[in-house]
Design a protein around this motif. Structure first.
Motif, PDB file in Angstrom:
ATOM      1  N   PRO A 189       0.938 -20.875 -16.143  1.00 14.22           N
ATOM      2  CA  PRO A 189       0.040 -20.320 -15.097  1.00 14.22           C
ATOM      3  C   PRO A 189       0.782 -20.924 -13.402  1.00 14.22           C
ATOM      4  N   ASP A 190       0.656 -20.175 -12.846  1.00 10.11           N
ATOM      5  CA  ASP A 190       0.700 -19.934 -11.545  1.00 10.11           C
ATOM      6  C   ASP A 190       2.272 -20.445 -10.924  1.00 10.11           C
ATOM      7  N   MET A 191       2.873 -19.991 -12.589  1.00 12.43           N
ATOM      8  CA  MET A 191       4.814 -19.099 -11.175  1.00 12.43           C
ATOM      9  C   MET A 191       4.539 -17.772 -11.085  1.00 12.43           C
ATOM     10  N   PHE A 192       6.102 -18.571  -9.925  1.00 10.96           N
ATOM     11  CA  PHE A 192       5.744 -17.221  -9.075  1.00 10.96           C
ATOM     12  C   PHE A 192       7.384 -16.926  -9.764  1.00 10.96           C
ATOM     13  N   VAL A 193       7.521 -14.999 -10.109  1.00 13.75           N
ATOM     14  CA  VAL A 193       7.930 -14.391 -10.892  1.00 13.75           C
ATOM     15  C   VAL A 193       9.490 -13.368  -9.670  1.00 13.75           C
ATOM     16  N   ASP A 194       9.873 -12.896 -10.400  1.00 16.60           N
ATOM     17  CA  ASP A 194      10.215 -11.195  -9.179  1.00 16.60           C
ATOM     18  C   ASP A 194      10.268 -10.238 -10.545  1.00 16.60           C
ATOM     19  N   VAL A 195       9.657  -9.499  -9.403  1.00 16.45           N
ATOM     20  CA  VAL A 195       9.291  -7.523 -10.564  1.00 16.45           C
ATOM     21  C   VAL A 195      10.132  -6.805 -10.119  1.00 16.45           C
ATOM     22  N   GLU A 196      10.789  -5.775 -10.877  1.00 21.43           N
ATOM     23  CA  GLU A 196      11.322  -4.979 -10.364  1.00 21.43           C
ATOM     24  C   GLU A 196      10.960  -3.679 -11.170  1.00 21.43           C
ATOM     25  N   PHE A 197      10.298  -2.909 -10.158  1.00 16.77           N
ATOM     26  CA  PHE A 197       9.820  -1.863 -10.685  1.00 16.77           C
ATOM     27  C   PHE A 197      10.630  -0.262 -10.586  1.00 16.77           C
ATOM     28  N   ALA A 198      10.673   0.162 -11.944  1.00 17.17           N
ATOM     29  CA  ALA A 198      11.359   1.299 -11.780  1.00 17.17           C
ATOM     30  C   ALA A 198      10.546   2.774 -11.023  1.00 17.17           C
ATOM     31  N   VAL A 199      11.404   2.878 -10.456  1.00 13.17           N
ATOM     32  CA  VAL A 199      10.963   3.926  -9.525  1.00 13.17           C
ATOM     33  C   VAL A 199      11.510   5.294  -9.490  1.00 13.17           C
ATOM     34  N   SER A 200      11.614   6.274  -9.677  1.00 14.00           N
ATOM     35  CA  SER A 200      11.865   8.025  -9.993  1.00 14.00           C
ATOM     36  C   SER A 200      11.824   8.260  -8.079  1.00 14.00           C
ATOM     37  N   LEU A 201      12.481   8.994  -8.046  1.00 15.81           N
ATOM     38  CA  LEU A 201      12.634   9.675  -6.340  1.00 15.81           C
ATOM     39  C   LEU A 201      13.282  10.691  -6.512  1.00 15.81           C
TER      40      LEU A 201
ATOM     41  N   GLU B 153       0.966  -1.187  -0.288  1.00 17.77           N
ATOM     42  CA  GLU B 153      -0.091   0.525  -0.223  1.00 17.77           C
ATOM     43  C   GLU B 153       0.676   1.639  -0.238  1.00 17.77           C
ATOM     44  N   ARG B 154       2.009   1.027   1.013  1.00 15.63           N
ATOM     45  CA  ARG B 154       2.512   2.879   0.633  1.00 15.63           C
ATOM     46  C   ARG B 154       3.374   2.909  -0.345  1.00 15.63           C
ATOM     47  N   ASP B 155       3.589   1.333  -1.433  1.00 14.09           N
ATOM     48  CA  ASP B 155       4.366   1.621  -2.349  1.00 14.09           C
ATOM     49  C   ASP B 155       3.548   2.075  -3.619  1.00 14.09           C
ATOM     50  N   ALA B 156       2.116   1.932  -3.545  1.00 12.25           N
ATOM     51  CA  ALA B 156       1.221   2.083  -4.502  1.00 12.25           C
ATOM     52  C   ALA B 156       1.427   3.706  -5.593  1.00 12.25           C
ATOM     53  N   PRO B 157       1.814   4.424  -4.631  1.00  9.82           N
ATOM     54  CA  PRO B 157       1.951   5.986  -5.656  1.00  9.82           C
ATOM     55  C   PRO B 157       2.870   6.062  -6.170  1.00  9.82           C
ATOM     56  N   LEU B 158       4.053   5.267  -6.019  1.00 15.83           N
ATOM     57  CA  LEU B 158       4.918   5.090  -6.984  1.00 15.83           C
ATOM     58  C   LEU B 158       5.216   4.628  -8.166  1.00 15.83           C
ATOM     59  N   VAL B 159       3.583   3.973  -7.941  1.00 19.35           N
ATOM     60  CA  VAL B 159       3.445   3.107  -9.562  1.00 19.35           C
ATOM     61  C   VAL B 159       2.863   3.631 -10.391  1.00 19.35           C
ATOM     62  N   GLU B 160       2.944   3.497 -12.019  1.00 20.85           N
ATOM     63  CA  GLU B 160       2.136   4.274 -12.895  1.00 20.85           C
ATOM     64  C   GLU B 160       2.354   3.416 -13.866  1.00 20.85           C
ATOM     65  N   ASN B 161       0.615   3.341 -14.644  1.00 22.33           N
ATOM     66  CA  ASN B 161       0.146   2.898 -15.206  1.00 22.33           C
ATOM     67  C   ASN B 161       1.369   3.065 -16.578  1.00 22.33           C
ATOM     68  N   GLY B 162       1.271   1.796 -17.715  1.00 22.96           N
ATOM     69  CA  GLY B 162       1.834   2.019 -18.985  1.00 22.96           C
ATOM     70  C   GLY B 162       3.273   1.929 -19.121  1.00 22.96           C
ATOM     71  N   LYS B 163       4.255   1.509 -17.485  1.00 20.03           N
ATOM     72  CA  LYS B 163       5.892   2.075 -17.200  1.00 20.03           C
ATOM     73  C   LYS B 163       5.874   0.303 -17.477  1.00 20.03           C
ATOM     74  N   LEU B 164       7.742   0.416 -18.501  1.00 20.76           N
ATOM     75  CA  LEU B 164       8.378  -1.239 -18.594  1.00 20.76           C
ATOM     76  C   LEU B 164       8.228  -0.954 -17.501  1.00 20.76           C
ATOM     77  N   VAL B 165       8.314  -2.628 -16.597  1.00 17.98           N
ATOM     78  CA  VAL B 165       8.949  -4.000 -15.518  1.00 17.98           C
ATOM     79  C   VAL B 165       9.704  -4.900 -16.012  1.00 17.98           C
ATOM     80  N   ARG B 166      10.226  -5.314 -14.822  1.00 12.58           N
ATOM     81  CA  ARG B 166      11.651  -6.136 -15.561  1.00 12.58           C
ATOM     82  C   ARG B 166      10.908  -7.395 -14.814  1.00 12.58           C
TER      83      ARG B 166
END
Length: 180
Positions: free
Chosen positions: A152-164, A96-109
């Motif tokens: 289907p049903d696999m786990f993956v690691d997701v990295e969001f590029a965040v600008s601070l 919840e605290r990280d939600a404002p840092l994530v934007e729609n349409g952004k690329l994710v690794r």
């Protein structure tokens, strides 16, 4: 016997009705799942076929099969459940605290645990769902799946590029207490 104008009109009407009936029969067989090749074979041989070949409308993997050879089924019965895994959705949780840092349409690794292979995914424009039990935002990512590495049903690691904003970072050991 000479052919009159009325007979040709009647013949044309009869042929038009025949063509319409033939089209309706073909459409009915297609709706039942019969493919064009099998319909053409049926028209050509004019023989009753006991088996119907069911052809997938797309290249896909079978998720479930609800039919067996010789089984009868009603209209609307789900025979197979297929999944096209060439492009997949990845569902991820963001605190919840990280939600404002994530934007729609952004690329994710996206990476698979234990592998160095990485995929590019895009955040979907779909509205995220909030889970009040885990206090996380459920986001949907969309990614191409080369080689069908993601399943289907696999786990993956997701990295969001965040600008601070720029900040000064100092190790805790470097701070000297001057007593003020």
């Amino acid at each position: 016997m000479p052919v009159t104008g009325n007979e040709t009109v009647a013949q044309r009407s009869q042929m038009a009705n025949f063509d319409l009936n033939l089209k309706q029969y073909r459409d009915g067989l297609k709706n039942l799942g019969m493919g064009d090749l099998q319909i053409d074979e049926l028209v050509h041989t004019r023989k009753f076929m006991e088996d119907v070949n069911i052809v997938s409308p797309a290249d896909a993997f079978i998720q479930s099969r609800n039919v067996s050879p010789g089984q009868r089924f009603d209209k609307g019965t789900e025979l197979f459940r297929l999944a096209d895994l060439s492009r997949v959705w990845i569902l991820t949780d963001v605190f919840e605290r990280d939600a404002p840092l994530v934007e729609n349409g952004k690329l994710v690794r996206v990476t698979l645990p234990g592998r160095k292979e990485a995929f590019a995914a895009t955040m979907s424009e779909a509205l995220p769902q909030f889970d009040n039990v885990t206090r996380t935002l459920k986001l949907r990512l969309e990614a191409d799946n080369p080689g069908f590495a993601l399943k289907p049903d696999m786990f993956v690691d997701v990295e969001f590029a965040v600008s601070l904003p720029e900040t000064l970072v100092v190790p805790a050991d470097a701070v000297l207490d001057a007593g003020l």
